[in-house]
Design a protein around this motif. Structure first.
Motif, short mmCIF file in Angstrom:
data_model
loop_
_atom_site.label_atom_id
_atom_site.label_comp_id
_atom_site.label_asym_id
_atom_site.label_seq_id
_atom_site.Cartn_x
_atom_site.Cartn_y
_atom_site.Cartn_z
N UNK A 100 -2.90 1.26 9.19
CA UNK A 100 -4.10 1.03 8.39
C UNK A 100 -5.01 2.25 8.41
N UNK A 101 -5.20 2.84 9.60
CA UNK A 101 -6.06 4.02 9.71
C UNK A 101 -5.51 5.21 8.94
N UNK A 145 0.64 -6.83 7.47
CA UNK A 145 -0.71 -6.56 6.97
C UNK A 145 -0.84 -5.16 6.38
N UNK A 146 -0.26 -4.11 7.00
CA UNK A 146 -0.36 -2.78 6.38
C UNK A 146 0.26 -2.72 4.99
N UNK A 147 1.31 -3.52 4.77
CA UNK A 147 1.94 -3.55 3.45
C UNK A 147 0.97 -4.12 2.41
N UNK A 164 9.85 -2.15 4.45
CA UNK A 164 9.05 -1.50 3.42
C UNK A 164 8.60 -0.13 3.92
N UNK A 165 8.87 0.91 3.16
CA UNK A 165 8.60 2.27 3.61
C UNK A 165 7.11 2.57 3.70
N UNK A 166 6.28 1.80 3.00
CA UNK A 166 4.86 2.13 2.94
C UNK A 166 4.06 1.40 3.98
N UNK A 167 4.67 1.02 5.09
CA UNK A 167 3.97 0.27 6.12
C UNK A 167 2.71 0.97 6.54
N UNK A 216 -6.56 9.94 11.86
CA UNK A 216 -5.50 8.99 11.80
C UNK A 216 -4.33 9.45 10.98
N UNK A 217 -4.55 10.43 10.17
CA UNK A 217 -3.47 10.89 9.32
C UNK A 217 -2.41 11.65 10.07
#
Length: 703
Positions: free
Chosen positions: A593-594, A508-510, A700-703, A5-6
């Protein structure tokens, strides 16, 4: 997963596999029998004794509905917790049944009652998992009773019979759990599983199974402490057998630390040590077995010496327990276990969640809105069985139970399969004894399907629920078909009004990123305790100390370190669970999320290395340069801040030599994983900015 996933390869194929994935779980044959007998007996007796007396058959089906609720809540290992869980849920479900009965026939009162019950159900999710399930069943049966005419003469007969059926099923569990509880079987199995998992982790040293084996140890420890805390009563605390099990569980902590050090070092332990731990596991599970002989000590590297010392300590404790009189019932010493949260503690926690948690209120509002829309549609369209639509909404719209999207899809497909099964049963099986056998088979399948997949659970509950509700009228294929249509309408209401339009769905990812940062901050606390404050109080009994009492005392520093380590690893395990629950979401949510999985793997490596260094340096007395400790701590703090801010980590120096050199490598790996994730997600964020309207808020950049 077949793809990483990365690297952005998480897509539709991986998403579908996550959606269809089933959980592995042993078949609980005792629950299969109890559930089958408990649910089938009331309606079966009514159908067989008075098949043509509608009121008797309805009474039997209502009692079986009560038994169904108690059966669904018959989970867990410890008898007292099973009884509490079943009793609470049965009482709340019966209260919901009574509320629905009170407003039956009045459209306005019904609408108000359903909305109010939905609000109560949503609030219950902030208290605990058990309260959330109980609140859900309160809503389900308020809806059922408010929209179904049972025809039992007195309007209060149905709630009373429902509660009687639940109590009948509860009595079955009390009888079985009472017999099993005298042997402490669940507690013995849980503690024995810890030693088995430790042995498996040692056996996996240097192999590709090391990470999975380490996760299994964390899971076994969490389960064992949960079981022992749940079983901790005034009677248990005076029982030497329970004291001994708690002592053996606490004695595993130094072995866990030493095992992590050995597996990180890559030096396989002696086979005799692994065999001894497996023998201890068998002895804990069955104390009538002979106590295994401890392995002989041998010259070995520092990490293996620590392991041998901790195993030798277990051997002395086990020998003292085996020599004690098991008939004694007195509390010799305090056996420290995590505190069991009281009702007041849970309510205060719920208050804090509701005061500070906008996400919680969003979930409550979504549930109330969807239930109001479903009830309104049913009242306007005058559906024959309006409860079916609302039951679907109430069961699916529970974010604290997992992915709402996944539950909607799984319930839809599960209901289709259930309709096929139900139609075949209706056509091929005559009413009476044949249907009783079908009910028994479906009821027995509930404990098997429930932990595996929500879709499989729906396959079983669809025909079972229809038969129980409609048994007095003679179920038909048309009824089962109507349930399919109503269920799909309920799923559509959830997706259209409770899922897709809400910002919290797509944010949710945030929230997951915040959870990862919180885990790093908890790791800072563990680092301080394991490698900082611990070194100021070395005078107490260490992890490899010589105390061999039945209830060994530990220094405050050792106890704090073990508690912090357990909290850190549990938070990592909970974080993996959150990611797993996000994977069945659509790729727009599941892919971000992954992408956290490599970072979580790296953080687990950091935690393992901190544990290994703390264990080996405490035994060897090797000093750690305070400047290296400060550098490592600064890296962890910067990592947490970088995750919160959605930026790559700063170039903070890491320890490069000395006892913390290995930790420096793991910290560098964690920083590299985060940097890779930020780079991979950055193009998506830029594309999002490109389509933003002027004046809109920056994503948000960290989604």
């Amino acid at each position: 997963m077949s793809s990483s996933p990365a690297d952005g390869s998480w897509g539709w194929g991986a998403w579908i596999r996550a959606l269809a994935r089933t959980n592995r779980a042993p078949i609980p044959w005792d629950r299969v029998v109890l559930t089958s007998v408990g649910i089938t007996a009331p309606v079966g007796l009514a159908v067989l004794v008075a098949p043509h007396d509608t009121s008797v058959v309805v009474a039997g089906s209502v009692a079986s509905m009560g038994a169904l609720i108690a059966s669904v809540m018959d989970v867990g290992s410890v008898g007292i917790e099973r009884v509490h869980r079943m009793a609470l849920t049965s009482l709340l479900a019966a209260s919901g049944f009574a509320l629905g009965t009170l407003v039956f026939g009045d459209p306005v009162a019904t609408f108000i009652a359903v909305v109010g019950a939905a609000f109560v159900s949503g609030l219950s999710g902030a208290v605990s998992a058990t309260a959330s399930r109980a609140g859900q069943f309160f809503l389900l049966y308020a809806v059922t009773a408010a929209n179904v005419e049972f025809g039992l003469g007195s309007p209060w007969a149905a709630p009373a019979i429902f509660l009687a059926g639940a109590m009948w099923r509860l009595l079955l569990t009390i009888a079985v759990a009472g017999a099993v509880g005298t042997t402490l079987s669940p507690e013995r199995r849980a503690v024995a599983a810890v030693y088995t998992a430790i042995a498996d982790q040692l056996a996996a040293t240097g192999s590709g199974r090391r990470r999975a084996a380490a996760t299994a140890v964390t899971t076994a420890l969490d389960e064992a402490y949960d079981v022992m805390v749940a079983a901790e009563t005034a009677i248990a605390e005076r029982d030497l057998r329970w004291q001994s099990l708690a002592t053996m569980l606490n004695a595993s902590a130094p072995v866990v630390d030493a095992t992590i050090a050995v597996t990180r070092g890559g030096t396989p332990p002696d086979a005799a040590t692994i065999d001894y731990l497996r023998g201890i596991a068998r002895w804990v599970g069955d104390p009538t077995r002979p106590l295994p002989a401890p392995p002989e000590s041998a010259t070995s590297p520092a990490d293996r010496a620590v392991l041998e010392s901790s195993v030798d300590r277990v051997a002395r404790i086990a020998a003292r327990i085996a020599a004690a009189d098991p008939r004694r019932h007195r509390r010799d010493r305090e056996v420290p276990l995590p505190a069991k949260p009281s009702v007041v503690d849970r309510l205060r926690g719920a208050e804090r969640t509701l005061v500070a948690g906008s996400e919680t209120w969003s979930a409550i509002l979504r549930l109330v809105l969807c239930m109001a829309i479903a009830q309104g549609i049913c009242l306007m369209l005058h559906l024959d069985r309006p409860y079916l639509v609302m039951l679907t909404v109430a069961q699916v719209m529970k974010p604290d139970f997992g992915s709402v999207f996944a539950r909607a899809v799984q319930r839809g497909f599960g209901t289709v399969a259930g309709v096929v099964i139900g139609s075949l049963v209706v056509v091929a099986v005559p009413s009476g004894g044949g249907q009783v056998l079908v009910i028994a088979a479906l009821a027995g399948a509930l404990p098997i399907m429930m932990p595996r997949n929500y879709g499989l659970y729906a396959i079983v509950t669809t025909p079972l629920a229809v038969i129980l509700v409609e048994v007095h009228a003679g179920a038909s294929a048309q009824i089962v078909g109507a349930r399919l249509l109503d269920t799909l309408v309920g799923c559509a209401i959830v997706l259209v009004f409770g899922y897709l339009p809400w910002p919290s769905t797509w944010h949710a990812p945030r929230h997951l990123a915040s959870g990862v940062a919180d885990v790093v901050r908890s790791m800072v606390e563990y680092f301080d305790i394991a490698l900082g404050a611990r070194r100021d109080s070395e005078s107490g009994t260490g992890a490899t100390g010589e105390s061999d009492a039945v209830s060994p005392t530990e220094s405050d520093a050792d106890r704090a370190r073990v508690t912090a380590r357990r909290a850190t690893y549990r938070s990592l395990s909970d974080l993996r669970t959150r990611v797993a629950k996000s994977l069945p979401e659509p790729p727009a949510i599941s892919a971000p999320a992954a992408s956290w999985i490599p970072e979580i793997d790296a953080l687990e490596g950091v935690a393992d290395t901190v544990t290994a260094i703390a264990t080996t340096t405490a035994a060897s007395g090797v000093a750690i340069d305070p400047r290296d400790l400060a550098r490592a701590r600064d890296v962890l703090i910067d990592l947490a801040e970088a995750i919160d801010e959605g930026r790559p980590p700063s170039a903070v120096p890491v320890p490069g030599e000395g006892p913390l050199a290995a930790l420096g490598d793991e910290l560098s790996a964690a920083r590299a994983a985060l940097s890779s994730r930020v780079r991979e997600r950055a193009p998506r964020a830029r594309r999002g900015r490109a389509v933003r309207q002027p004046g809109t808020k920056k994503p948000h950049e960290s989604s």
